[in-house]
Design a protein around this motif. Structure first.
Motif, PDB file in Angstrom:
ATOM      1  N   PRO A  96     127.224  71.670 -63.581  1.00 27.70           N
ATOM      2  CA  PRO A  96     128.378  72.028 -62.772  1.00 27.70           C
ATOM      3  C   PRO A  96     129.693  71.993 -63.526  1.00 27.70           C
ATOM      4  N   HIS A  97     129.740  71.293 -64.637  1.00 31.79           N
ATOM      5  CA  HIS A  97     131.023  71.177 -65.340  1.00 31.79           C
ATOM      6  C   HIS A  97     131.161  72.201 -66.462  1.00 31.79           C
ATOM      7  N   LYS A  98     130.045  72.841 -66.828  1.00 35.24           N
ATOM      8  CA  LYS A  98     130.073  73.760 -67.959  1.00 35.24           C
ATOM      9  C   LYS A  98     130.744  75.078 -67.552  1.00 35.24           C
ATOM     10  N   GLY A  99     131.674  75.494 -68.338  1.00 32.67           N
ATOM     11  CA  GLY A  99     132.275  76.805 -68.172  1.00 32.67           C
ATOM     12  C   GLY A  99     132.983  77.003 -66.862  1.00 32.67           C
ATOM     13  N   SER A 100     133.616  75.935 -66.292  1.00 32.38           N
ATOM     14  CA  SER A 100     134.245  76.091 -64.982  1.00 32.38           C
ATOM     15  C   SER A 100     135.393  77.085 -65.039  1.00 32.38           C
ATOM     16  N   SER A 101     136.124  77.112 -66.137  1.00 32.44           N
ATOM     17  CA  SER A 101     137.236  78.069 -66.236  1.00 32.44           C
ATOM     18  C   SER A 101     136.706  79.499 -66.303  1.00 32.44           C
ATOM     19  N   ASP A 102     135.561  79.688 -66.989  1.00 28.90           N
ATOM     20  CA  ASP A 102     134.942  81.006 -67.073  1.00 28.90           C
ATOM     21  C   ASP A 102     134.500  81.473 -65.695  1.00 28.90           C
ATOM     22  N   VAL A 103     133.909  80.536 -64.919  1.00 26.89           N
ATOM     23  CA  VAL A 103     133.473  80.857 -63.552  1.00 26.89           C
ATOM     24  C   VAL A 103     134.666  81.277 -62.719  1.00 26.89           C
ATOM     25  N   GLN A 104     135.758  80.517 -62.824  1.00 23.89           N
ATOM     26  CA  GLN A 104     136.925  80.817 -62.005  1.00 23.89           C
ATOM     27  C   GLN A 104     137.500  82.188 -62.325  1.00 23.89           C
ATOM     28  N   SER A 105     137.513  82.530 -63.621  1.00 19.89           N
ATOM     29  CA  SER A 105     138.060  83.843 -63.996  1.00 19.89           C
ATOM     30  C   SER A 105     137.162  84.968 -63.490  1.00 19.89           C
ATOM     31  N   ARG A 106     135.852  84.769 -63.558  1.00 25.78           N
ATOM     32  CA  ARG A 106     134.923  85.798 -63.068  1.00 25.78           C
ATOM     33  C   ARG A 106     135.033  85.951 -61.557  1.00 25.78           C
ATOM     34  N   LEU A 107     135.248  84.823 -60.856  1.00 19.59           N
ATOM     35  CA  LEU A 107     135.417  84.900 -59.405  1.00 19.59           C
ATOM     36  C   LEU A 107     136.721  85.614 -59.056  1.00 19.59           C
ATOM     37  N   SER A 108     137.753  85.340 -59.834  1.00 18.65           N
ATOM     38  CA  SER A 108     139.039  86.008 -59.591  1.00 18.65           C
ATOM     39  C   SER A 108     138.910  87.508 -59.797  1.00 18.65           C
ATOM     40  N   GLU A 109     138.187  87.909 -60.862  1.00 17.57           N
ATOM     41  CA  GLU A 109     137.968  89.330 -61.108  1.00 17.57           C
ATOM     42  C   GLU A 109     137.214  89.982 -59.959  1.00 17.57           C
ATOM     43  N   GLY A 110     136.314  89.219 -59.341  1.00 16.57           N
ATOM     44  CA  GLY A 110     135.531  89.770 -58.238  1.00 16.57           C
ATOM     45  C   GLY A 110     136.247  89.735 -56.901  1.00 16.57           C
ATOM     46  N   GLY A 111     137.483  89.218 -56.885  1.00 18.03           N
ATOM     47  CA  GLY A 111     138.265  89.201 -55.647  1.00 18.03           C
ATOM     48  C   GLY A 111     137.905  88.062 -54.705  1.00 18.03           C
ATOM     49  N   ILE A 112     137.241  86.988 -55.220  1.00 17.19           N
ATOM     50  CA  ILE A 112     136.876  85.857 -54.362  1.00 17.19           C
ATOM     51  C   ILE A 112     138.147  85.099 -53.989  1.00 17.19           C
ATOM     52  N   PRO A 113     138.379  84.840 -52.694  1.00 21.93           N
ATOM     53  CA  PRO A 113     139.615  84.150 -52.285  1.00 21.93           C
ATOM     54  C   PRO A 113     139.673  82.738 -52.869  1.00 21.93           C
ATOM     55  N   GLN A 114     140.884  82.276 -53.142  1.00 23.85           N
ATOM     56  CA  GLN A 114     141.086  80.897 -53.561  1.00 23.85           C
ATOM     57  C   GLN A 114     140.794  79.957 -52.385  1.00 23.85           C
ATOM     58  N   ARG A 115     140.567  78.697 -52.718  1.00 23.27           N
ATOM     59  CA  ARG A 115     140.421  77.706 -51.652  1.00 23.27           C
ATOM     60  C   ARG A 115     141.706  77.651 -50.823  1.00 23.27           C
ATOM     61  N   PRO A 116     141.588  77.360 -49.519  1.00 22.46           N
ATOM     62  CA  PRO A 116     142.801  77.214 -48.697  1.00 22.46           C
ATOM     63  C   PRO A 116     143.680  76.094 -49.250  1.00 22.46           C
ATOM     64  N   VAL A 117     144.927  76.120 -48.854  1.00 27.11           N
ATOM     65  CA  VAL A 117     145.866  75.081 -49.296  1.00 27.11           C
ATOM     66  C   VAL A 117     145.324  73.700 -48.938  1.00 27.11           C
ATOM     67  N   VAL A 118     144.782  73.599 -47.715  1.00 25.27           N
ATOM     68  CA  VAL A 118     144.125  72.359 -47.283  1.00 25.27           C
ATOM     69  C   VAL A 118     142.638  72.641 -47.188  1.00 25.27           C
ATOM     70  N   PHE A 119     141.891  71.975 -48.027  1.00 27.27           N
ATOM     71  CA  PHE A 119     140.446  72.233 -48.084  1.00 27.27           C
ATOM     72  C   PHE A 119     139.683  70.928 -47.900  1.00 27.27           C
ATOM     73  N   VAL A 120     138.690  70.957 -46.991  1.00 27.71           N
ATOM     74  CA  VAL A 120     137.795  69.818 -46.790  1.00 27.71           C
ATOM     75  C   VAL A 120     136.375  70.303 -47.017  1.00 27.71           C
ATOM     76  N   ASN A 121     135.690  69.666 -47.920  1.00 27.39           N
ATOM     77  CA  ASN A 121     134.343  70.111 -48.281  1.00 27.39           C
ATOM     78  C   ASN A 121     133.343  69.823 -47.164  1.00 27.39           C
ATOM     79  N   ARG A 122     132.383  70.738 -46.985  1.00 26.98           N
ATOM     80  CA  ARG A 122     131.275  70.547 -46.042  1.00 26.98           C
ATOM     81  C   ARG A 122     129.977  70.653 -46.850  1.00 26.98           C
ATOM     82  N   PRO A 123     129.591  69.599 -47.546  1.00 25.35           N
ATOM     83  CA  PRO A 123     128.499  69.687 -48.527  1.00 25.35           C
ATOM     84  C   PRO A 123     127.170  70.124 -47.927  1.00 25.35           C
ATOM     85  N   GLU A 124     126.889  69.711 -46.692  1.00 25.12           N
ATOM     86  CA  GLU A 124     125.613  70.100 -46.095  1.00 25.12           C
ATOM     87  C   GLU A 124     125.527  71.614 -45.951  1.00 25.12           C
ATOM     88  N   LEU A 125     126.609  72.204 -45.444  1.00 23.46           N
ATOM     89  CA  LEU A 125     126.625  73.654 -45.257  1.00 23.46           C
ATOM     90  C   LEU A 125     126.630  74.389 -46.593  1.00 23.46           C
TER      91      LEU A 125
END
Length: 1144
Positions: A96-125
């Motif tokens: 999970p820690h490898k290439g996180s910046s690379d993942v973020q750039s690829r997601l940005s290129e694909g138009g994936i929205p950023q996390r909301p300003v206030v984000f609460v994780n729902r790990p089960e979902l």
């Protein structure tokens, strides 16, 4: 992927706990659905120890299986077990820690929205979604993320792909996001053109083509790009509304879509997977969002925060909207809570990136896409109640459609996330989210009329789920639709009371009269009060099974009561068909001080208490549970399995938010009273069972007091692990402790017969009250069980044995007492304003008393040993009273005709002679009247002969004496070996001198009173004979015994004719509430009346019970019957006289 070591270790660590608690069948259904378990594996597990075999399989499987098992636990409400596994939940990622910046750039290129300003994780979902994404690793297919408006589908989809492992393993070609929404064909073409342009530009700007001119051309261009240029990529389509949109993307690629309609992918080809997004966050997650928005620590959030979450059921959209608003206006917590409660959704305006200006528009958008005819049907769901699940047949009544057609419509609503379905029940049950109901109510306030024509002639009673719904909610719908006349007719009907009480129990009914009292009072407040009072005082009877005859119960109501009038008419009609009913003649003599009687637990109730606002009652007892009820109706609000042993006490904190319990397991526990959650356990201080716990009356310095069988009392500060003070003084177990209203004093009640008062600040003893001195007959077993203070702090009520006593602290003397419970009273408590007194008892009931009546209750009570003279319409009753005086009363009016002076020895029996007019009493010291002395022990029974010249008595000294009472001459009949409880003359003829006697020695004997000769000696039972009665024709006699048998005998030769046996005591108790103590045949031998815990009438030929009369008290000793078998007289164990007249 092999199972991570942490997850493996967690399974091994909690293996025993998991194997004890889980039901593998339901869990395996979810795991098979997730594709992590095969049907063959399930079959193998079913043939073994299922729980153990399932854990073995998990240990051999991978991370995906562990996650699926965890999610299955959550779905099946094994929250405690899921929490054990949560800490070691694997993240589905190679690194999970490898290439996180690379993942973020690829997601940005694909138009994936950023996390909301206030984000609460729902790990089960998130883990559930990622597990489905791994299914697309090798082959294309569809993943549908569905849920209602504002449930967080888009945030979940973006978070699921925000992982290096997912990108590298499954979608090295990238992830491409396209927001769709509600679009027409031109707008859709523009969106696909934009996507194609973005994909081509990423490859080579030289390869850019002209934009496609049609959807068909766009589909082919997209197919080429996704299959040839981006063969292992993921296309995310956000907010899909129409299945026709999906056909454009049906190009054999990997697609994840978010939607409110789970059935959209039915129109496309390929493998399909689903992820359902629950409509609400749990409370902690929702509060976390509010804390992040408002920059307030979680623990410091105001109380309104929890109320906001509760009101919107944790909807992520609503919580986020309100959180964003509060960031700008931090002083508006109450305002936005009020807007939610008033359904003012338009005022909760857009303050986020959500696509709709306000909450109401988001919900309206879902409804607008329905066909016109279905849109109107959906609006009809306005009539449903919150948190109520209904079968389709209920809506077939509402919509006047065939059930099959209704099911099809409901399926459409469910697929569009406009309705929820509980598929664990058969038939399926449907329900709305609270926000959906609130929205419908706001939009359709003028459309609340309900079609109830099907039930104008009476409610259904078939017992199926449709009938249960209408029986429970018919009053609600009538009130909501302003059908006031129909509501009056329904709720002022004894037939409706019988129907609903039998199926739903009394608490629902009582709650209806409280809930809709303001409507009913417009018609007749007195009648509403009569029905409500009848149910409140008889609710514990209506919970019995078999269900009692409500008409007979209602015949005990006052003559001017509408309940009584309807019961009287029904009784008269039913007697024509052979039914038996009995009217209570002396209703004015049966004064019930209780306001409400409920039967909440199986087994003894050890404690009951009011919340400080008086709206709730908590109770606990031998059932090991803690229950909370409405004080107005007895309706259950909450139930907690509180301890491993009997729960001896419960107590509310001053603000009602906390509940404390203590138990025979020596533990003291503190609970969150709103969420039924354990907060604190104290288990080190007391060495024996903890009998009582109570909070101080004010929250300023909150303390908890406890007392125990170790003879000491402790004071606890909830923030410290050990007690801060200990009080000594009692020499026997301490049963109860209670703070004075100002918290300066603590009263304690003990088995040493005293009530002590301690100063809280110093822990010193201030005053001692010797309660045992009140009970002059036997002071040794006077256990003071509890006490409670009046609001002014000047008086204390305490309970000892089955009596409740009021003490004046300044005068140090008893002021009053009240009776009503049939067994030892365990707890008493005043309401905050002092107007009501709560008591609970080993008789399994809780009673609420009107304090002003208790204070003035000093009525003379009669003892059960009595005699009755029936003389035409006149009924004369003789009995001892609680002051040990002989009283002769007119049974119909209750007026005292004669009263003796107080006797020095306890009066144990009495009998009346008409000619000459005389009354005889027998005493504990063996004397009879003042002049007849002969018995050496207590006189138990006495009776005049038919001519009034002879008096016959029996005694504990095992003898029977025949007196010529005017001269004092006596004849002694010896033969019994133990006390002779009673006897009976075999005939009313002056020429027949035979007498039948029965004894604790188990024998029945027949005597000739003239000669003193013993004619027959019958070994009747192996146990004590409790009752015996001779048939009117003198041919038979019946006996009952503690050996649990009833026998029928021939008088002629003493032969046994029939044995009736009840194998278990429980069975016997269920028939008669205790031992049968008296029997009488009707003149034609067709009927039999018997007494025990109550009165029952039987058909002799079949043994069938025909009617039951429930007395206020219990443990009846005898019943007196008129010669025509129409009038019956008895006295219960709390001294109430009953005269019953057969209804004709």
């Amino acid at each position: 992927m092999a199972l991570e070591e942490g997850a493996r270790s967690c399974l091994l660590r909690f293996r025993l706990k998991l194997e004890e608690d889980i039901k593998p069948t339901y869990l395996m259904d979810h795991m098979i659905s997730d594709g992590v378990m095969t049907v063959d594996e399930e079959e193998r597990i079913r043939t073994q120890d299922q729980a153990g075999a399932l854990i073995e399989l998990l240990l051999r499987k991978d991370n995906l299986t562990y996650i699926s098992f965890y999610n299955a636990l959550v779905k099946e409400a094994y929250d405690d077990l899921a929490s054990l596994l949560h800490r070691d939940l694997p993240h589905i990622s190679l690194n999970p820690h490898k290439g996180s910046s690379d993942v973020q750039s690829r997601l940005s290129e694909g138009g994936i929205p950023q996390r909301p300003v206030v984000f609460v994780n729902r790990p089960e979902l998130v883990n559930r979604a990622r597990e489905k994404l791994y299914r697309l690793q090798k082959d294309p297919g569809w993943i549908t993320v569905f849920g209602m408006a504002g449930s967080g589908k888009s945030v979940l989809a973006a978070e699921a792909v925000r992982d290096h492992g997912i990108i590298e393993d499954c979608f090295p070609g990238g992830v491409h996001w396209l927001s769709i929404g509600q679009v027409d064909k031109p707008d859709l073409l523009v969106k696909v053109q934009s996507l194609c342009f973005r994909l081509e530009q990423s490859l080579d700007s030289q390869l850019l083509h002209r934009p496609p001119n049609s959807l068909d051309e766009a589909k082919e261009r997209l197919r080429f790009l996704m299959l040839r240029r981006y063969p292992r990529s993921l296309l995310i389509l956000d907010d899909i509304w129409d299945s026709t949109v999906l056909k454009v993307f049906d190009i054999h690629c990997r697609v994840l879509l978010t939607t409110r309609n789970r059935s959209l992918t039915d129109s496309v080809s390929g493998a399909k997977h689903e992820v359902e997004v629950e409509s609400g966050l749990d409370e902690n997650k929702a509060l976390e969002i509010l804390a992040l928005y408002t920059r307030i620590k979680l623990q410091a959030l105001p109380e309104e925060a929890r109320s906001i979450v509760k009101e919107c059921k944790g909807s992520p959209l609503v919580v986020s909207l309100i959180g964003a608003l509060l960031r700008e206006k931090p002083n508006r917590w109450r305002y936005y809570l009020r807007q939610l409660q008033m359904k003012q959704f338009k005022r909760i305006r857009k303050s986020s990136s959500y696509d709709y200006d306000a909450l109401d528009q988001a919900m309206a958008a879902s409804i607008e896409v329905l066909p016109d005819e279905h849109r109107d049907l959906y609006k009809d769901l306005t009539v449903l109640q919150k948190d109520v699940k209904i079968p389709a047949k209920v809506l077939s009544v509402l919509w006047d459609l065939e059930p099959e057609e209704v099911e099809d419509i409901l399926e459409e609503f469910v697929n569009k996330s406009l309705l929820f379905m509980d598929n664990n029940s058969k038939p399926y049950l449907y329900y709305l989210h609270d926000l959906q109901i609130d929205f419908l109510l706001e939009q359709n306030r003028t459309q609340l009329e309900v079609s109830l024509q099907h039930y104008r002639d009476g409610p259904p009673t078939s017992g199926d789920k449709e009938s249960l719904y209408w029986i429970q909610y018919l009053t609600y719908h009538m009130a909501k639709a302003n059908l006031t006349q129909e509501l009056y007719s329904l709720m002022f009907s004894l037939n409706w009371v019988i129907t609903k009480a039998k199926i739903m129990g009394p608490a629902h009914l009582i709650n209806d009269y409280v809930e809709y009292g303001f409507i009913l009072d417009q018609e007749n407040s007195e009648v509403r009060s009569q029905f409500q009072e009848f149910l409140s005082l008889n609710g514990h009877q209506l919970e019995q099974r078999p269900f009692p005859d409500v008409v007979q119960l209602a015949l005990s109501q006052p003559p001017n009561s509408e309940v009584y009038k309807q019961a009287r008419v029904q009784a008269q009609n039913r007697t024509k068909a052979g039914k038996l009913y009995f009217d209570l003649v002396n209703k004015s003599g049966v004064d019930n001080l209780s306001r409400l009687v409920i039967h909440p637990h199986q087994g003894s109730i050890y404690s009951a208490c009011f919340s400080q606002d008086g709206t709730k009652i908590a109770s606990c007892g031998a059932s090991k549970t803690l229950k909370v009820f409405k004080s107005t109706s007895g309706e259950k609000l909450m139930e907690i399995p509180a301890h491993d042993d009997e729960v001896l006490c419960c107590a509310f904190s001053p603000d009602g938010r906390l509940l404390a319990t203590c138990s025979s397991d020596r533990k003291v526990k503190v609970w969150n009273g709103e969420r039924a959650m354990l907060l604190r356990t104290f288990e080190e201080e007391h060495e024996e069972q903890v009998n009582h716990c109570q909070f101080t009356n004010t929250s300023g310095r909150l303390l908890l007091a406890t007392c125990s069988n170790d003879n000491i009392q402790n004071l606890w500060n909830l923030n410290k692990p050990s007690s801060q003070n200990t009080m000594f003084g009692h020499f026997e177990p301490v049963n109860h402790c209670c703070f004075s209203p100002d918290d300066k004093y603590l009263s304690t009640s003990s088995n040493d017969g005293t009530l002590k008062v301690f100063e809280v600040s110093s822990a010193n003893e201030w005053k001692t009250i010797y309660v045992s001195d009140i009970f002059t007959d036997n002071k040794e077993d006077v256990f003071v069980k509890c006490s409670t203070w009046t609001a002014d702090g000047k008086r204390i009520i305490c309970a000892a044995r089955n009596a409740v006593l009021l003490w004046d602290l300044e005068a140090n003397k008893k002021m009053a007492d009240c009776s009503g419970h049939l067994s030892w009273v365990q707890r008493v408590q005043f309401s905050l304003d002092g107007s009501q007194l709560l008591s609970c008892s080993d008789d399994q009931t809780i009673r609420i008393w009107e304090t002003k009546k208790v204070h003035t209750s000093s009525a003379i009570r009669l003892k059960r040993d009595s005699d009755v003279l029936f003389n035409h319409e006149e009924i004369i009753v003789s009995a001892a009273d609680n002051c040990n005086r002989l009283q002769v009363r007119d049974g119909r009016t209750g007026s005292v005709l004669f009263q003796s002076e107080e006797k020095s020895s306890r009066i144990r029996c009495t009998c009346i002679c008409q000619q000459p007019s005389a009354v005889v009493l027998g005493q504990e010291d063996g004397t009879l009247l003042a002049t007849l002395q002969g018995h050496t022990k207590t006189v138990l029974h006495c009776q005049f002969s038919q001519n009034g010249q002879t008096l016959i008595t029996s005694s504990e000294d095992a003898t029977i004496r025949v007196w010529e009472w005017q001269s004092g001459k006596c004849k002694v009949l010896h033969g019994h070996k133990e006390q002779v409880r009673c006897f009976s003359l075999l005939s009313n003829s002056p020429n027949d001198s035979r007498l039948l006697s029965w004894s604790f020695d188990g024998t029945v004997k027949v005597w000739d009173t003239e000669s003193g000769e013993k004619l027959q000696d019958i070994e009747a039972h192996h146990g004590t004979i409790l009752s015996c009665h001779v048939s009117p024709d003198g041919c038979f006699f019946a006996t009952t015994s503690t050996d649990k048998t009833a026998k029928l005998w021939s008088v002629k030769d003493g032969s046994l004719l029939k044995v009736c046996s009840q194998e278990s005591k429980d069975g016997m108790d269920s028939l008669h509430g205790g031992w049968v103590t008296d029997l009488h045949f009707s003149p034609d031998n067709s009927l039999l009346v018997s007494t025990g815990g109550y009165i029952k009438w039987w058909e002799v030929k079949t043994g069938k019970a025909l009617q039951t009369f429930y007395t206020t008290g219990s443990a009846l000793k005898k019943i007196h019957v008129s010669s025509d078998f129409s009038t019956f007289v008895t006295i219960d164990n709390i001294g109430i006289l009953y005269i019953l007249q057969r209804v004709v």
